[in-house]
Design a protein around this motif. Structure first.
Motif, short mmCIF file in Angstrom:
data_model
loop_
_atom_site.label_atom_id
_atom_site.label_comp_id
_atom_site.label_asym_id
_atom_site.label_seq_id
_atom_site.Cartn_x
_atom_site.Cartn_y
_atom_site.Cartn_z
N ASP A 19 -5.78 -11.99 0.63
CA ASP A 19 -5.42 -12.09 2.04
C ASP A 19 -3.90 -12.04 2.17
N PHE A 20 -3.40 -10.93 2.74
CA PHE A 20 -1.97 -10.75 2.94
C PHE A 20 -1.61 -10.77 4.42
N SER A 21 -2.33 -11.53 5.21
CA SER A 21 -2.12 -11.54 6.66
C SER A 21 -0.72 -12.03 7.00
N ASN A 22 -0.12 -11.35 8.02
CA ASN A 22 1.19 -11.74 8.57
C ASN A 22 2.31 -11.68 7.54
N GLN A 23 2.16 -10.83 6.53
CA GLN A 23 3.21 -10.64 5.52
C GLN A 23 3.55 -9.15 5.47
N PRO A 24 4.74 -8.76 5.91
CA PRO A 24 5.08 -7.33 5.94
C PRO A 24 5.04 -6.71 4.54
N ILE A 25 4.44 -5.52 4.48
CA ILE A 25 4.34 -4.78 3.22
C ILE A 25 4.95 -3.40 3.45
N THR A 26 6.05 -3.12 2.77
CA THR A 26 6.70 -1.82 2.87
C THR A 26 6.18 -0.89 1.78
N ARG A 27 6.68 0.34 1.81
CA ARG A 27 6.26 1.32 0.80
C ARG A 27 6.70 0.88 -0.60
N ARG A 28 7.91 0.37 -0.73
CA ARG A 28 8.40 -0.05 -2.04
C ARG A 28 7.67 -1.31 -2.53
N THR A 29 7.31 -2.18 -1.60
CA THR A 29 6.53 -3.36 -1.99
C THR A 29 5.13 -2.96 -2.44
N ALA A 30 4.58 -1.93 -1.81
CA ALA A 30 3.22 -1.52 -2.13
C ALA A 30 3.11 -0.77 -3.45
N GLU A 31 4.22 -0.21 -3.97
CA GLU A 31 4.15 0.58 -5.20
C GLU A 31 3.68 -0.25 -6.40
N PRO A 32 4.34 -1.36 -6.76
CA PRO A 32 3.82 -2.15 -7.88
C PRO A 32 2.47 -2.80 -7.56
N LEU A 33 2.25 -3.13 -6.29
CA LEU A 33 0.97 -3.70 -5.91
C LEU A 33 -0.16 -2.69 -6.09
N ALA A 34 0.13 -1.42 -5.80
CA ALA A 34 -0.89 -0.38 -5.98
C ALA A 34 -1.21 -0.16 -7.46
N ASP A 35 -0.20 -0.32 -8.33
CA ASP A 35 -0.47 -0.19 -9.77
C ASP A 35 -1.45 -1.24 -10.26
N VAL A 36 -1.36 -2.43 -9.70
CA VAL A 36 -2.27 -3.49 -10.09
C VAL A 36 -3.64 -3.27 -9.49
N LEU A 37 -3.71 -2.74 -8.25
CA LEU A 37 -4.99 -2.50 -7.62
C LEU A 37 -5.79 -1.41 -8.32
N CYS A 38 -5.14 -0.63 -9.18
CA CYS A 38 -5.87 0.38 -9.96
C CYS A 38 -6.76 -0.27 -11.02
N LEU A 39 -6.51 -1.52 -11.33
CA LEU A 39 -7.30 -2.22 -12.34
C LEU A 39 -8.51 -2.88 -11.71
N ASP A 40 -9.55 -3.00 -12.48
CA ASP A 40 -10.79 -3.62 -11.99
C ASP A 40 -10.74 -5.11 -12.30
N ASP A 83 2.41 -4.79 9.23
CA ASP A 83 3.37 -3.72 9.56
C ASP A 83 3.18 -2.51 8.65
N LEU A 84 1.95 -2.16 8.40
CA LEU A 84 1.67 -1.03 7.51
C LEU A 84 1.97 0.28 8.21
N GLU A 85 2.55 1.21 7.46
CA GLU A 85 2.81 2.56 7.94
C GLU A 85 1.92 3.55 7.19
N ASP A 86 2.01 4.81 7.57
CA ASP A 86 1.10 5.81 7.00
C ASP A 86 1.29 5.95 5.49
N ASP A 87 2.53 6.00 5.04
CA ASP A 87 2.77 6.15 3.59
C ASP A 87 2.26 4.95 2.81
N THR A 88 2.44 3.77 3.36
CA THR A 88 1.94 2.57 2.68
C THR A 88 0.43 2.57 2.61
#
Length: 660
Positions: A196-217, A229-234
């Motif tokens: 749960d990441f509610s009310n916490q801004p996530i930018t494209r650069r913040t999402a990059e390492p987070l996306a690497d971890v989400l690749c794992l099961d 505050d998600l944008e299209d690239d994020t």
């Protein structure tokens, strides 16, 4: 330390850089003035090239061009008209998995190039880069190598913490506090099922390492990204990683108003590709017509691909109007996966209600019945008279189980449409019409629902809270309760106009009803008489809830509550015969022919006495006395029934042994 002034490689002027995957950035119009752009073109036209030749743009013929032609040549080119916008219906080719693909590199496969110096020798590259291997890529490769998903070993939160730390260091990004807190709180668990990441801004650069971890099961089932505050690239980065593991069951993107059409396109691609996604929440987003077209197309399964798994779509407070509803209805009408739809707090008017009716059409004359929506919530929309389109589709609908139309400006006429539809519909189980003016100016709408409850045997829950009902409407509902054997829950709370007469009628009706387990009514404070009636209603609802008898036994109990024919011609008929009489007529007939309470409880018949003339009193007092007399008669009936049960229990053995 090696100095950058003296590189470790020999200078090689013939060396050319390798082909790059990065596209060359084309500089757009810099917005300079017309005079500056014309001067720059004059300078280019007048200056010769390096080899002394005239540029190709100059005419080669010796004939001089006129000043006007030369001036036209120097003018900026006319803007080319943009291509026509792609139709929303032809979005099948745009929703392909390649739209979410990202370029990812393993560190051990990267090389460094110093132009115009020579590159690394092939032998030194592996030795130099072996110390800089990426643990995230290595772990992902090992996970990807698994053939059987059932035997795949999931990453624990403790190992996930270490991998996320390395991913942030490799990208020179600080740790995301929201993710780090949840990792530390779940260190003792074997898997992490909810983030749960509610009310916490996530930018494209913040999402990059987070996306690497989400690749794992690591067992992720629910991801909450509300107001981030998600944008299209994020969105693209996160959904690509989620699609690789494909374990997510619920995704919430509430209050992300920066998501544009491209972002909704990525969401649609994810819907088509995910095989386990069931719930998608897009509340308080702002989709346009093309974005709704992407979502509608994603809900339609194709013969060449697997059917989507999405079963619940929430589009509350999305500003949906007539054009968007038309596009959405076409996709939902053909969807083979969607079962629950929520359209609360939108701009659906009486014209938009027509397309809501199209969504409920699970029938067609040209094809066999197909399964459609099972739950629909359209609360807080100005349907008004447009409810007739929904009622028309409800007549033949066979799949809808729950319909909520609270605060939809439905009046008595609209309630009559719904009542007529309930006579034909035999599948709807829950209907909520609260916060609508159903009881004003007349009770014709409630009477229509009463008539429908005589024949409808599927409706289990009916909510009529805050619908401006009075005692007349309560009496009308009470008349059908003895005949209805399906209704389990009736809510008539927040209707202050229901007085003692209406409550007495409901209390009397529930005594001979064995299926109603919840009857919600409101009474004013410090009123002992109404409080006593409310406690009686609660007692009979508790009796029905605790009853474990079968429907056949309940039918026998109903049949036992009848008067046996006697020599007196004024014997009371059964409830079945008097159910369709008005409550006032039944009260008058019962009280005029009722006898005083029998002294012997063993008698199975109740004899009637001669009517006693009473002095004239007010109509309210007469109604109260009539209701009290009927309650007395019902008590005698119940006492006789309890006596019959005791006799039956004495004749039969208490244990389950068989006596030969």
């Amino acid at each position: 330390m090696t100095s950058y002034a003296t590189p470790p490689f020999a200078y090689d002027p013939s060396c050319k850089p390798a082909k790059s995957i990065l596209k060359q950035v084309r500089l757009g119009n810099q917005g300079s003035s017309w005079f500056q752009s014309m001067n720059s073109k004059l300078a280019i036209a007048s200056s010769p090239t390096t080899d002394g030749q005239i540029p190709e743009s100059e005419p080669t013929s010796p004939q001089k061009s006129s000043g006007l032609m030369r001036f036209r040549r120097l003018l900026p080119a006319q803007p080319v008209a943009p291509p026509p916008e792609t139709s929303v219906d032809n979005t099948q080719e745009e929703l392909l998995p390649k739209e979410l693909k990202r370029v990812r590199f393993s560190v051990r496969n990267l090389t460094t190039e110093y132009y115009p110096y020579q590159t690394f020798p092939s032998g030194d590259t592996k030795e130099t880069m072996s110390a800089n291997e990426d643990p995230i890529s290595e772990q992902f490769e090992k996970t990807k190598m698994s053939v059987e998903p059932a035997t795949r070993q999931r990453t624990t939160p403790q190992a996930l913490h270490a991998l996320y730390d390395m991913a942030c260091k490799s990208k020179e990004e600080p740790l995301f506090p929201g993710f780090l807190t949840q990792l530390l709180a779940n260190q003792h668990r074997t898997c992490l099922t909810r983030l749960d990441f509610s009310n916490q801004p996530i930018t494209r650069r913040t999402a990059e390492p987070l996306a690497d971890v989400l690749c794992l099961d690591f067992g992720l089932k629910e991801l909450i990204l509300n107001n981030c505050d998600l944008e299209d690239d994020t969105i693209k980065v996160l959904l690509h990683s989620l699609l690789l593991t494909d374990t997510l069951c619920e995704l919430s993107l509430m209050d992300n108003k920066k998501i544009k059409t491209t972002g909704f396109k990525y969401v649609a691609v994810y819907i088509k590709g995910a095989s386990k996604l069931q719930i998608l929440n897009l509340t308080s987003t702002i989709p346009d017509k093309k974005a709704i077209g992407y979502l509608a197309q994603a809900l339609i399964g194709t013969p060449t691909s697997a059917s989507p798994s999405l079963s619940s779509l929430i589009l509350d407070n999305c500003g949906l109007k007539l054009p968007l509803l038309e596009t959405l209805a076409a996709g939902i009408r053909q969807s083979t996966c969607l079962r629950h739809l929520s359209l609360r707090y939108n701009r659906i008017n009486y014209q938009g209600a027509m397309w809501v009716g199209v969504m409920l059409r699970d029938y067609d004359d040209n094809r066999l019945y197909q399964r459609g929506l099972e739950s629909l919530a359209i609360d807080t929309n100005e349907l008004r008279q447009g409810v007739q389109y929904i009622a028309q589709a409800l007549r033949r609908n066979k799949s809808l189980l729950s319909l909520s139309m609270n605060d939809c400006k439905i009046d008595t006429k609209g309630c009559m449409f719904i009542g007529e539809a309930l006579k034909y519909n035999q599948s709807l189980k829950t209907l909520s019409l609260s916060y609508n003016s159903l009881g004003q100016p007349t009770t014709d709408g409630v009477v229509a629902i009463r008539q429908a409850l005589y024949v409808n045997q599927s409706l289990k829950e009916l909510s009529l809270a805050a619908t401006e009902l009075g005692s007349e409407a309560a009496i009308a509902l009470a008349e059908c309760l003895p005949e209805n054997s399906a209704l389990n829950r009736l809510d008539v709370s927040k209707n202050p106009s229901i007085d003692i007469a209406g409550l007495l009628s409901l209390s009397t009706a529930i005594k001979i009803n064995y299926t109603l387990t919840f009857l919600d009514v409101n009474i004013p404070p410090n009123d002992r008489d109404l409080a006593k009636i409310q406690s009686d209603i609660a007692a009979y609802c508790t009796r029905n809830a605790q009853s474990t008898t079968s429907p056949n036994t309940q039918h026998q109990q109903r049949s036992a509550i009848r008067r046996t024919p006697s020599q007196n011609a004024l014997s009371i008929t059964t409830t079945q015969a008097t159910a369709r009489l008005s409550l006032q007529e039944r009260l008058a007939a019962v009280t005029q022919n009722a006898s005083p309470r029998s002294s012997s409880p063993s008698k199975s018949s109740i004899r009637t006495a001669e009517p006693v003339e009473s002095p004239k009193r007010s109509p309210d007092q007469d109604l109260l006395d009539n209701a009290t007399g009927q309650i007395t008669v019902f008590e005698e009936m119940l006492s006789a029934e309890s006596h019959n049960r005791e006799v039956t229990k004495e004749n039969n053995p208490a244990n389950n042994t068989i006596i030969i």
